[in-house]
Design a protein around this motif. Structure first.
Motif, PDB file in Angstrom:
ATOM      1  N   GLY A 275     -70.569 -35.532   2.671  1.00  0.00           N
ATOM      2  CA  GLY A 275     -69.711 -35.138   3.784  1.00  0.00           C
ATOM      3  C   GLY A 275     -68.364 -34.596   3.375  1.00  0.00           C
ATOM      4  N   SER A 276     -68.136 -34.419   2.086  1.00  0.00           N
ATOM      5  CA  SER A 276     -66.822 -33.947   1.639  1.00  0.00           C
ATOM      6  C   SER A 276     -66.709 -32.431   1.664  1.00  0.00           C
ATOM      7  CB  SER A 276     -66.558 -34.460   0.217  1.00  0.00           C
ATOM      8  OG  SER A 276     -67.585 -34.000  -0.667  1.00  0.00           O
ATOM      9  N   SER A 277     -67.820 -31.724   1.517  1.00  0.00           N
ATOM     10  CA  SER A 277     -67.773 -30.265   1.484  1.00  0.00           C
ATOM     11  C   SER A 277     -67.600 -29.722   2.892  1.00  0.00           C
ATOM     12  CB  SER A 277     -69.049 -29.709   0.851  1.00  0.00           C
ATOM     13  OG  SER A 277     -70.178 -30.118   1.595  1.00  0.00           O
ATOM     14  N   SER A 278     -66.890 -28.588   2.991  1.00  0.00           N
ATOM     15  CA  SER A 278     -66.651 -27.970   4.285  1.00  0.00           C
ATOM     16  C   SER A 278     -67.877 -27.174   4.715  1.00  0.00           C
ATOM     17  CB  SER A 278     -65.431 -27.050   4.193  1.00  0.00           C
ATOM     18  OG  SER A 278     -65.671 -26.026   3.232  1.00  0.00           O
ATOM     19  N   PRO A 279     -68.056 -26.948   6.033  1.00  0.00           N
ATOM     20  CA  PRO A 279     -69.203 -26.174   6.511  1.00  0.00           C
ATOM     21  C   PRO A 279     -69.166 -24.754   5.970  1.00  0.00           C
ATOM     22  CG  PRO A 279     -68.135 -27.357   8.312  1.00  0.00           C
ATOM     23  CD  PRO A 279     -67.233 -27.464   7.121  1.00  0.00           C
ATOM     24  N   PRO A 280     -70.339 -24.102   5.895  1.00  0.00           N
ATOM     25  CA  PRO A 280     -70.381 -22.731   5.365  1.00  0.00           C
ATOM     26  C   PRO A 280     -69.618 -21.772   6.260  1.00  0.00           C
ATOM     27  CG  PRO A 280     -72.486 -23.342   6.359  1.00  0.00           C
ATOM     28  CD  PRO A 280     -71.661 -24.587   6.286  1.00  0.00           C
ATOM     29  N   ASN A 281     -68.997 -20.798   5.644  1.00  0.00           N
ATOM     30  CA  ASN A 281     -68.250 -19.773   6.368  1.00  0.00           C
ATOM     31  C   ASN A 281     -69.180 -18.606   6.648  1.00  0.00           C
ATOM     32  OD1 ASN A 281     -66.455 -17.998   7.469  1.00  0.00           O
ATOM     33  ND2 ASN A 281     -64.976 -18.099   5.782  1.00  0.00           N
ATOM     34  N   ILE A 282     -69.414 -18.313   7.915  1.00  0.00           N
ATOM     35  CA  ILE A 282     -70.343 -17.253   8.301  1.00  0.00           C
ATOM     36  C   ILE A 282     -69.863 -15.904   7.786  1.00  0.00           C
ATOM     37  CG2 ILE A 282     -71.464 -16.128  10.266  1.00  0.00           C
ATOM     38  CD1 ILE A 282     -71.120 -18.711  11.818  1.00  0.00           C
ATOM     39  N   LEU A 283     -68.562 -15.701   7.732  1.00  0.00           N
ATOM     40  CA  LEU A 283     -68.028 -14.411   7.296  1.00  0.00           C
ATOM     41  C   LEU A 283     -68.200 -14.183   5.796  1.00  0.00           C
ATOM     42  CD1 LEU A 283     -64.721 -14.326   9.383  1.00  0.00           C
ATOM     43  CD2 LEU A 283     -66.945 -13.312   9.936  1.00  0.00           C
TER      44      LEU A 283
ATOM     45  N   ALA B 185     -74.975  -6.466   6.209  1.00  0.00           N
ATOM     46  CA  ALA B 185     -74.268  -7.744   6.185  1.00  0.00           C
ATOM     47  C   ALA B 185     -72.935  -7.646   6.903  1.00  0.00           C
ATOM     48  CB  ALA B 185     -74.062  -8.195   4.742  1.00  0.00           C
ATOM     49  N   SER B 186     -72.228  -6.518   6.699  1.00  0.00           N
ATOM     50  CA  SER B 186     -70.953  -6.327   7.380  1.00  0.00           C
ATOM     51  C   SER B 186     -71.152  -6.203   8.884  1.00  0.00           C
ATOM     52  CB  SER B 186     -70.262  -5.078   6.838  1.00  0.00           C
ATOM     53  OG  SER B 186     -69.056  -4.839   7.505  1.00  0.00           O
ATOM     54  N   ALA B 187     -72.251  -5.562   9.307  1.00  0.00           N
ATOM     55  CA  ALA B 187     -72.531  -5.425  10.737  1.00  0.00           C
ATOM     56  C   ALA B 187     -72.796  -6.777  11.382  1.00  0.00           C
ATOM     57  CB  ALA B 187     -73.722  -4.489  10.932  1.00  0.00           C
ATOM     58  N   ILE B 188     -73.465  -7.676  10.650  1.00  0.00           N
ATOM     59  CA  ILE B 188     -73.729  -9.021  11.173  1.00  0.00           C
ATOM     60  C   ILE B 188     -72.427  -9.781  11.386  1.00  0.00           C
ATOM     61  CG2 ILE B 188     -74.750 -11.246  10.600  1.00  0.00           C
ATOM     62  CD1 ILE B 188     -77.034  -9.775   9.277  1.00  0.00           C
ATOM     63  N   LYS B 189     -71.500  -9.652  10.458  1.00  0.00           N
ATOM     64  CA  LYS B 189     -70.201 -10.319  10.595  1.00  0.00           C
ATOM     65  C   LYS B 189     -69.441  -9.770  11.795  1.00  0.00           C
ATOM     66  CE  LYS B 189     -69.915 -10.854   5.571  1.00  0.00           C
ATOM     67  NZ  LYS B 189     -69.172 -10.456   4.349  1.00  0.00           N
ATOM     68  N   MET B 190     -69.470  -8.435  11.972  1.00  0.00           N
ATOM     69  CA  MET B 190     -68.775  -7.830  13.101  1.00  0.00           C
ATOM     70  C   MET B 190     -69.394  -8.277  14.425  1.00  0.00           C
ATOM     71  SD  MET B 190     -68.344  -3.965  11.601  1.00  0.00           S
ATOM     72  CE  MET B 190     -67.439  -3.653  10.084  1.00  0.00           C
ATOM     73  N   LYS B 191     -70.724  -8.339  14.445  1.00  0.00           N
ATOM     74  CA  LYS B 191     -71.402  -8.783  15.663  1.00  0.00           C
ATOM     75  C   LYS B 191     -71.074 -10.246  15.956  1.00  0.00           C
ATOM     76  CE  LYS B 191     -75.946  -9.097  17.835  1.00  0.00           C
ATOM     77  NZ  LYS B 191     -77.406  -8.867  17.663  1.00  0.00           N
ATOM     78  N   HIS B 192     -71.018 -11.054  14.918  1.00  0.00           N
ATOM     79  CA  HIS B 192     -70.670 -12.468  15.087  1.00  0.00           C
ATOM     80  C   HIS B 192     -69.272 -12.616  15.696  1.00  0.00           C
ATOM     81  CE1 HIS B 192     -69.537 -16.574  14.007  1.00  0.00           C
ATOM     82  NE2 HIS B 192     -68.541 -16.080  13.295  1.00  0.00           N
ATOM     83  N   GLN B 193     -68.310 -11.879  15.192  1.00  0.00           N
ATOM     84  CA  GLN B 193     -66.948 -11.970  15.703  1.00  0.00           C
ATOM     85  C   GLN B 193     -66.843 -11.451  17.135  1.00  0.00           C
ATOM     86  OE1 GLN B 193     -65.071  -9.738  12.465  1.00  0.00           O
ATOM     87  NE2 GLN B 193     -64.131 -11.615  11.703  1.00  0.00           N
TER      88      GLN B 193
END
Length: 345
Positions: free
Chosen positions: A43-51, A131-139
């Motif tokens: 539980g010490s590691s932070s959640p993954p960053n989608i970006l 991959a960049s399009a997925i990040k833009m869509k996520h935001q």
């Protein structure tokens, strides 16, 4: 679509929240749900960053983990999810069950909204990397979901909740995918045809290392003992029937009030129910007005038909005979019968 963007966002302090400024937002909740349990056992590691995802496959694997952790069962009519603790059902909050489902299952109108906004900003072009399009869509998806605090803000919202769970409660939450399915399930809940089972976790606050029960034997011995017969009315359902009958009788005394108990509701839900009651009253008055007008029109038409039916028939005046017939001639003509041929001859 009514975006309701003028509603202020209400902050919470959930157990799954992270550091500021994303302590309680939807993106951090999705990141927590998509955390790989094998990589965060302590539980010490932070959640993954989608970006930070470098490939569409990495993002797809992440979304699959979210689905596996959240969805318990689904078919063509229903979906049951495991509601996280410290999460609102809906409302002007940065994260809610409603917004979480919209992120994972965006409706066609929401997808079109995201696509149009990306096109306006020049972010939806074929030259952009996948991959960049997925990040833009996520935001952009997070940005479009933020003001949607209620289910009816989108006419094609794919899910309708059958029941609710409190903010701090985690557990099974059932959603309907169609109006008919939601209505049938909601009626089953209202008629107590469903069964629920709650699990309470109790700890001993005196010592975290002690194996003693949370409550000392002295405390247990002082509790009142109920005879087994006192639970008979709960088991056979008679107490529930008496309660529902009284509640229905109390509700019937209030005009325009349905026989269901709404329980606690946030202010925006209270306002919506009040507004809906006003709309129903306005429709009822309009219907009565229309019925009154139709009745008056029908009565007027009936009066005109009756007057026309009873009015004297105006026949053209008979020509003045050149010769005056005597009473003997009249009797002779009448004796010829009703045939004009005989009278004429």
């Amino acid at each position: 679509m009514n975006s309701g963007s003028n509603l202020p966002s209400i902050d919470d302090n959930p157990c799954w929240g992270g550091p500021e400024p994303n302590r309680h937002d939807l993106e951090y909740l999705v990141r927590v749900l998509g955390t790989d349990p094998e990589n965060s056992t302590d539980g010490s590691s932070s959640p993954p960053n989608i970006l930070s995802f470098s490939s569409p496959e990495e993002h797809s694997t992440f979304i699959q983990r979210v689905h596996q952790k959240l969805i318990i069962y689904q078919n063509a009519n229903f979906m049951a999810i495991h509601k996280p603790a410290d999460l609102r059902m809906d409302g002007p909050h940065r994260a809610s069950v409603h917004k979480l489902l919209l992120y994972l299952f965006p409706s066609p109108s929401l997808q079109k909204m995201v696509t149009d906004e990306m096109a306006k900003s020049g972010e939806n072009n074929s030259s952009a990397q996948e991959a960049s399009a997925i990040k833009m869509k996520h935001q952009q998806l997070l940005k479009s979901i933020a003001p949607l605090s209620k289910h009816n803000f989108l006419k094609d919202d794919p899910f309708r909740n059958v029941h609710q769970l409190d903010y701090a409660t985690s557990g099974v939450l059932l959603f309907g995918k169609t109006r008919k399915a939601t209505g049938v399930a909601s009626q089953a809940f209202e008629q107590r045809k469903t069964s629920k089972r709650y699990v309470a976790v109790v700890i001993n606050p005196s010592s975290s290392t002690s194996n003693d029960p949370p409550f000392a034997p002295e405390y247990i011995s002082k509790l009142p003992i109920m005879p087994p017969s006192s639970l008979d009315s709960w088991v056979d359902g008679s107490l529930e029937k008496r309660y529902r009958k009284k509640r229905q009788r109390d509700m019937d005394e209030r005009e325009g009030k349905r026989g269901t108990f709404d329980g606690y509701m946030p202010p925006h839900s209270v306002f919506d129910k009040w507004r809906a009651a006003l709309v129903r009253e306005k429709k009822r008055e309009a219907m009565q007005h229309n019925n009154s007008e139709q009745k008056m029109k029908a009565e007027g038409a009936e009066r005109r038909r009756s007057k026309k039916k009873n009015a004297p028939i105006d026949l053209p005046a008979l020509p003045t005979p050149k010769e005056t017939l005597s009473s003997q001639d009249i009797d002779e003509l009448l004796s010829l019968g009703t045939s004009w041929k005989k009278v004429k001859s």
